[in-house]
Design a protein around this motif. Sequence first.
Motif, PDB file in Angstrom:
ATOM      1  N   SER A   1       0.869  -1.179   0.000  1.00  0.00           N
ATOM      2  CA  SER A   1       0.000   0.000   0.000  1.00  0.00           C
ATOM      3  C   SER A   1       0.902   1.223   0.000  1.00  0.00           C
ATOM      4  CB  SER A   1      -0.904  -0.003   1.237  1.00  0.00           C
ATOM      5  OG  SER A   1      -1.765  -1.119   1.218  1.00  0.00           O
ATOM      6  N   CYS A   2       0.793   2.051  -1.019  1.00  0.00           N
ATOM      7  CA  CYS A   2       1.716   3.170  -1.207  1.00  0.00           C
ATOM      8  C   CYS A   2       1.005   4.498  -0.941  1.00  0.00           C
ATOM      9  CB  CYS A   2       2.278   3.156  -2.623  1.00  0.00           C
ATOM     10  SG  CYS A   2       3.085   1.588  -3.037  1.00  0.00           S
ATOM     11  N   ASN A   3       1.495   5.231   0.036  1.00  0.00           N
ATOM     12  CA  ASN A   3       0.893   6.506   0.419  1.00  0.00           C
ATOM     13  C   ASN A   3       1.736   7.649  -0.133  1.00  0.00           C
ATOM     14  OD1 ASN A   3      -0.375   8.664   1.558  1.00  0.00           O
ATOM     15  ND2 ASN A   3      -0.035   8.069   3.674  1.00  0.00           N
TER      16      ASN A   3
ATOM     17  N   GLY B   1       7.814   4.378 -12.185  1.00  0.00           N
ATOM     18  CA  GLY B   1       8.372   3.264 -11.432  1.00  0.00           C
ATOM     19  C   GLY B   1       7.348   2.422 -10.717  1.00  0.00           C
ATOM     20  N   LEU B   2       6.065   2.597 -11.009  1.00  0.00           N
ATOM     21  CA  LEU B   2       5.038   1.763 -10.389  1.00  0.00           C
ATOM     22  C   LEU B   2       5.158   0.337 -10.912  1.00  0.00           C
ATOM     23  CD1 LEU B   2       1.945   4.163 -10.586  1.00  0.00           C
ATOM     24  CD2 LEU B   2       3.595   3.905  -8.722  1.00  0.00           C
TER      25      LEU B   2
ATOM     26  N   ASP C   1      -2.244   5.801  -3.083  1.00  0.00           N
ATOM     27  CA  ASP C   1      -2.919   7.008  -2.596  1.00  0.00           C
ATOM     28  C   ASP C   1      -2.162   8.233  -3.100  1.00  0.00           C
ATOM     29  OD1 ASP C   1      -4.190   9.030  -1.279  1.00  0.00           O
ATOM     30  OD2 ASP C   1      -4.020   8.168   0.727  1.00  0.00           O
ATOM     31  N   LEU C   2      -2.768   8.935  -4.050  1.00  0.00           N
ATOM     32  CA  LEU C   2      -2.182  10.153  -4.624  1.00  0.00           C
ATOM     33  C   LEU C   2      -3.054  11.373  -4.334  1.00  0.00           C
ATOM     34  CD1 LEU C   2      -1.139   8.616  -8.046  1.00  0.00           C
ATOM     35  CD2 LEU C   2       0.448   9.485  -6.319  1.00  0.00           C
ATOM     36  N   ALA C   3      -3.847  11.304  -3.288  1.00  0.00           N
ATOM     37  CA  ALA C   3      -4.773  12.392  -2.961  1.00  0.00           C
ATOM     38  C   ALA C   3      -4.023  13.646  -2.532  1.00  0.00           C
ATOM     39  CB  ALA C   3      -5.713  11.937  -1.843  1.00  0.00           C
ATOM     40  N   ARG C   4      -4.687  14.795  -2.739  1.00  0.00           N
ATOM     41  CA  ARG C   4      -4.193  16.096  -2.269  1.00  0.00           C
ATOM     42  C   ARG C   4      -2.793  16.415  -2.828  1.00  0.00           C
ATOM     43  NH1 ARG C   4      -6.803  13.531   1.518  1.00  0.00           N
ATOM     44  NH2 ARG C   4      -4.922  12.634   2.423  1.00  0.00           N
TER      45      ARG C   4
ATOM     46  N   LEU D   1      -7.273   2.975  -6.066  1.00  0.00           N
ATOM     47  CA  LEU D   1      -6.589   4.135  -6.631  1.00  0.00           C
ATOM     48  C   LEU D   1      -7.300   5.398  -6.139  1.00  0.00           C
ATOM     49  CD1 LEU D   1      -4.494   5.440  -8.466  1.00  0.00           C
ATOM     50  CD2 LEU D   1      -6.039   5.064 -10.405  1.00  0.00           C
ATOM     51  N   LEU D   2      -6.583   6.202  -5.348  1.00  0.00           N
ATOM     52  CA  LEU D   2      -7.154   7.408  -4.751  1.00  0.00           C
ATOM     53  C   LEU D   2      -6.515   8.634  -5.394  1.00  0.00           C
ATOM     54  CD1 LEU D   2      -7.050   6.254  -0.990  1.00  0.00           C
ATOM     55  CD2 LEU D   2      -8.903   5.981  -2.657  1.00  0.00           C
TER      56      LEU D   2
END
Length: 748
Positions: A7-9, A21-22, A30-33, A53-54
Amino acid sequence: SCDATQSCNCSSMGLDFIPSGLTDKITLLDLARNRIKHIRAHDLQQAVNLRTLLLQSNKISSIDEDSFVSLGKLELLDLSNNRLAHLSPRWFDHLVSLQHLHIHGNCYSDLGESSPFSSLRNLSSLHLGNPRFSTMRQGNFEGITLLDQLWIEGSNLSVYEPGSLKSIKKINHMIISIKRVDLFSAIVRDLLHSAIWLEIREIAFNIAEEIQLLSVLSLSFAKKISFKQVLLTDATVPGIVTILEKVPRLVEVEMKDCRLLGTGRWDLEIKANQSQSLRVLTIEKLSIEEFYLFTDLQAVLDLLSLFTKITVENTKVFLVPCRLSKQLLSLEYLDLSANLLGDQSLEHSACPGGWPLLQTLNLSQNSLSDFKMTAKSLSHLRNLILLDISQNNFGEIPDVCEWPANLKYLNLSRTQIPKLTACIPSTLEVLDISANNLKEFNLHLPFLKELYLAKNQLKALPDATSIPNLVALSIRGNKLNSFSKEELESFKKMELLDASANNFICSCEFLSFIQHQAGIGQMLVGWPEGYICDSPLAVRGAQVEAVHLSLMECHRSLVVSLICAVVFLAILILVAIGYKYHAVWYMRMTWAWLQAKRKPKRAPPKDICYDAFVSYSENDSNWVENVMVQELEQACPPFRLCLHKRDFVPGKWIVDNIIDSIEKSHKTLFVLSEHFVQSEWCKYELDFSHFRLFDENNDAAILILLEPIQSQAIPKRFCKLRKIMNTKTYLEWPREEEQQEMFWENLK
């Protein structure tokens, strides 16, 4: 940014693009904000195992049509609160596993000419809409047949084509935020047989004529209808109530954060046929501006007899009319928490004959203060099993009270009770008396199974003989130091003990005892915060046996005592050494020297005020003031001398006075004697002036030896004075009168 579960924040990192690089190992991203504006086709190409996917709260305005092609396992996609001006069906073509889609808070005004969701066969929840969303067309939801939740934010919706939502066969929870009653009516018509729970938000029912548009609601198969942030008036309530009681399968009505303009004097009489299905009414935070003028609700009495569960929370209820209480013939659950009920009003509300079948009553956070009166007011409720009167202000309680005969659960937490008495009913099976500042618990409760005593001041476990059937005990956050094996074994039926956050004295014996209890399985010792004796232990007893305490944890008192003794001894030695070698003097002189270094070494000639500054011991003041000063100041021409008694500025720090006087004098006279060198050298600050003058390497210092001084009598720390006396000429005061004339001439 990834953990062990892949899980990547990457939220709130100021990213302008989806990072490269994913890999195929990532399951949550999580790419929010961030500041992402564009999603490119290759950005997510390798993330084939992505489940979540966020991308909410970015600045996304465009998405390449093939951006999500490789995300066949994606289950949740959040694109909310971005800048998407349109929705493309191509985005979602390959998201065959998608269950949750959030696209609200963007800039699109419609969903397009066709359905953007036609390929989302597994979609479970959909949240869409925004302040610019204005149009819904037929076919927009084609392909979706079943949804667990559909949330439409349509506060500015102006066009709704009939049949737009009819393709969805079942919606477990439908949320619609809308302002126009006519459009709401059209939407309801399409949801008559599909919506199980219908939630209406942000609409205003102001005039009675608008209610006619809602008559279609009476044909709905909904089992629950909720109103949130809705405006009602005295003119519209009768019509809404009449419609709701006709809904054939309606079980529950809910109102939260609504406003009612009026006092209950409804213009139309409610003609009720008494719904055969409606059983639950929930009202939370209903704002009635003139609540103190509200009527007794006589108009709706006939509707209430079949209700089994009523919640009226945080609505400023100060009285339930006795007639209304008597009409609640089927009521089993009543929640009146966070209101304004007092002792007298409760007595009236729970009048004889009222609430005959009531089993659960919540009166927490009201204005009750008379414990005995509260008990007596409820004593006739023969079926009452659970009573919550927490967060009231009872204070002292009497010795004897009258309670309902079958009461088993009683919550008295946070009620300001300082001491328990026999007023507590002996029939209880569960008692919560947390956060009351209790110092002891000595009640006899033979049927009690659960006891909650958290956040009190108890120093010992309760007496087990008084509560022989106790199964669970919470005594966390008290002042327990320890408890013995015998104390715990006296609780024959104990299965759960929460004694965390106490003041346990940690010892190996205590830990061994706890480990034994956990090991033999007779007691499950629960420590929810994971600590015993302030040492990290297991959350559950099965892991306690693996813990081994260090020397510090086993013998804390002894180790702390030894540390304190060593520290005290070290401080004592340092003080003694400092005293012997004048450490304080050196520190003070160093500080004063550093301060003086910032000043100019010699004052300008125009600032010279004295011919000489005189430094002397107080014991030699008679000779200095009556002999030397008289001789020099009455000479012709007279000399002007600076004496600390006469010329120092009052209120100024003595060191500053000395330095200023020396700097404003041509010379400095040192009157040396045995008194001078034995009297702490004229209070340390005066010695500093000598030290500064000698450092300047000039001849401004004149030494007068008033009497012979032995070399060994001069303290060693004044080595420069020794050096000057050994290298420079100094004047000696002669005892013979015939030589004194020569002394004065030499001095002048």
